[in-house]
Design an enzyme around this catalytic site. Structure first.
Site, PDB file in Angstrom:
ATOM      1  N   LYS A  21      13.914  43.512 -42.938  1.00  0.00           N
ATOM      2  CA  LYS A  21      14.003  44.526 -43.980  1.00  0.00           C
ATOM      3  C   LYS A  21      15.462  44.728 -44.376  1.00  0.00           C
ATOM      4  O   LYS A  21      16.242  45.308 -43.621  1.00  0.00           O
ATOM      5  CB  LYS A  21      13.394  45.840 -43.488  1.00  0.00           C
ATOM      6  CG  LYS A  21      11.889  45.787 -43.283  1.00  0.00           C
ATOM      7  CD  LYS A  21      11.305  47.121 -42.860  1.00  0.00           C
ATOM      8  CE  LYS A  21      11.630  47.441 -41.425  1.00  0.00           C
ATOM      9  NZ  LYS A  21      10.933  48.656 -40.946  1.00  0.00           N
ATOM     10  N   ARG A  75      22.593  46.141 -37.145  1.00  0.00           N
ATOM     11  CA  ARG A  75      22.577  46.027 -35.684  1.00  0.00           C
ATOM     12  C   ARG A  75      23.770  45.231 -35.161  1.00  0.00           C
ATOM     13  O   ARG A  75      23.783  44.787 -34.018  1.00  0.00           O
ATOM     14  CB  ARG A  75      21.261  45.402 -35.234  1.00  0.00           C
ATOM     15  CG  ARG A  75      20.055  46.211 -35.703  1.00  0.00           C
ATOM     16  CD  ARG A  75      18.747  45.751 -35.125  1.00  0.00           C
ATOM     17  NE  ARG A  75      18.645  46.101 -33.711  1.00  0.00           N
ATOM     18  CZ  ARG A  75      17.525  45.956 -33.001  1.00  0.00           C
ATOM     19  NH1 ARG A  75      16.427  45.480 -33.582  1.00  0.00           N
ATOM     20  NH2 ARG A  75      17.490  46.278 -31.721  1.00  0.00           N
ATOM     21  N   ASP A 130       5.009  34.715 -50.257  1.00  0.00           N
ATOM     22  CA  ASP A 130       5.564  34.269 -48.977  1.00  0.00           C
ATOM     23  C   ASP A 130       5.974  32.802 -49.044  1.00  0.00           C
ATOM     24  O   ASP A 130       7.066  32.421 -48.602  1.00  0.00           O
ATOM     25  CB  ASP A 130       4.530  34.455 -47.864  1.00  0.00           C
ATOM     26  CG  ASP A 130       4.324  35.913 -47.494  1.00  0.00           C
ATOM     27  OD1 ASP A 130       5.319  36.652 -47.462  1.00  0.00           O
ATOM     28  OD2 ASP A 130       3.182  36.301 -47.241  1.00  0.00           O
TER      29      ASP A 130
END
EC number: 2.8.3.21
Length: 405
Positions: free
Chosen positions: A97, A104, A169
């Site tokens: 996302k 992080r 996708d």
């Protein structure tokens, strides 16, 4: 760099690709590399395996030819192991996302500190930047189709409908593959790494461009199709014969002339509405568009698919029977090209599905392995980048890695 044990084949032999992502889009990019000969490492969460594994058959196709690494890449020694792996990696693909990796602490700059030549492909629903409202949202196939204007163009006049199976996708995954290869070509020229921002909705915006251009440059929005027929052009799309369905494309001067003779509309040729040299019949702008459809529907309904195919072949009109899935395997073209194939799963079963595409003449792809189990190659991969048995066991004991039971 020593490579992991695998046969050498395909145009990408010797390339190391690592991907982190679940389900379809990101992994499909990695899958293409794996089928073309690259060494592809699939990173999975230590505690929770890729959710694709719950499917009974599809994972055997979508995860074949891969090496399975189960590692916590965001925490302590797991992060260190991941960054060490990046030192020997050519292409890293992550699907998440928005800028999840950067949030992080694994930014492009951190990765390039460990490998200045690394190609990084970020795949997300809405991109790595933009508005706070959208950038960090989750996205799947239907989300990307809906947000891009692609979905609203599909379906029937009464209701829009997503294109299945999971079109966004696969388009997005293949975009990641091609973009990463383009970046790698430049990296090998300059020695400088590249970062690619692939937003699924932008991929589908580009794929949905054909009719949109009339709106962007004139305000005209194409209507949705009716019963599978092309929204613009008569004689194009899905039609019903006496014994099933065909698709056809009535395109070309002689094709229209000869077809009109067959369906009883030869008298319209050379009129102001259908002048000589007409190559397409516009369903809306041509006043005879509805009549062409009516006559064509009646003619096709009175003939079998075999009769239509034979006649259209004589007229050089492109058409094809709409095949059912059970018909694929025995179709002579499928048989001649081995479009459906079989391979062995890791537990010794036989799996059947689509063969590798496209077909490289001099360096063909190959299926050399079924889907690996969760953590199956963790130890081998960590040893490959310099970890000892004790190092690996320490990672496992801390819950930072998983090895095969």
């Amino acid at each position: 760099m020593d490579h992991l044990p695998m046969p050498k084949f395909g145009p990408l032999a010797g390339l190391r690709v690592v991907f982190s992502g679940i389900e379809i889009a990101g992994p499909f990019a990695g899958q293409m590399f794996a089928e073309w000969g690259a060494e592809v490492i699939w990173i999975e969460n230590v505690a929770w395996a890729d959710t694709i594994r719950v499917q009974p058959n599809y994972p055997q196709l979508s995860r074949r030819n891969l090496h399975a690494l189960s590692l916590n890449i965001f925490k302590d020694e797991g992060r260190e192991a991941f960054l060490k792996l990046m030192e020997t990696t050519d292409i890293f693909i992550e699907a998440s996302k928005g800028p999840a990796f950067a949030r992080r602490g694994i930014t492009d700059e951190v990765l390039w500190q460990h490998n200045p030549k690394l190609v990084i492909a970020h795949l997300s629903g809405f991109g790595q930047y933009g508005t706070e409202e959208y950038t960090n949202l989750p996205a799947y196939n239907t989300i990307a189709q809906a947000f891009s204007g692609y979905l609203i163009q599909n379906g029937d006049v009464d209701q829009p409908m997503p294109a299945f199976p999971y079109t966004a996708d696969y388009f997005s995954g293949l975009t990641a593959t091609t973009a990463a290869l383009a970046a790698l070509h430049k990296v090998r020229e300059t020695g400088k790494g590249e970062s690619i921002d692939i937003a699924m909705y932008e991929v589908m915006l580009r794929m949905g461009q054909y009719f949109m251009m009339d709106y962007f440059n004139g305000g005209e929005m194409c209507p949705r199709m009716s019963k599978g027929k092309d929204p613009y052009y008569a004689g194009c799309g899905l039609y019903k014969c006496a014994d099933g369905y065909i698709v056809m494309e009535l395109v070309g001067i002689t094709q229209i002339e000869e077809c009109f003779k067959d369906i009883g509309l030869a008298h319209l040729l050379g009129t102001p509405e259908i002048p000589e040299g007409t190559q397409l019949i516009h369903r809306i702008e041509c006043p005879y568009g509805p009549l062409v459809e009516e006559k064509l529907d009646a003619w096709l309904a009175a003939h079998t698919i075999a009769e239509v195919k034979e006649r259209f072949a004589e007229l050089n009109i492109a058409c094809a029977k709409v095949l059912t899935v059970p018909e694929l395997e025995s179709n002579p073209q499928y048989v001649a090209r081995e479009s459906i194939t079989q391979w062995q799963t890791m537990d010794g079963r036989t799996c059947k599905g689509p063969n590798i595409m496209p077909k490289f003449k001099n360096n063909p792809g190959q299926i050399w392995r079924g889907m690996p189990s969760h953590g199956m190659d963790t130890a081998a991969i960590l040893k490959n980048i310099g970890y000892s048995e004790n190092d690996i066991q320490e990672l496992v004991s801390k819950g930072l890695a998983k090895v095969e039971d």
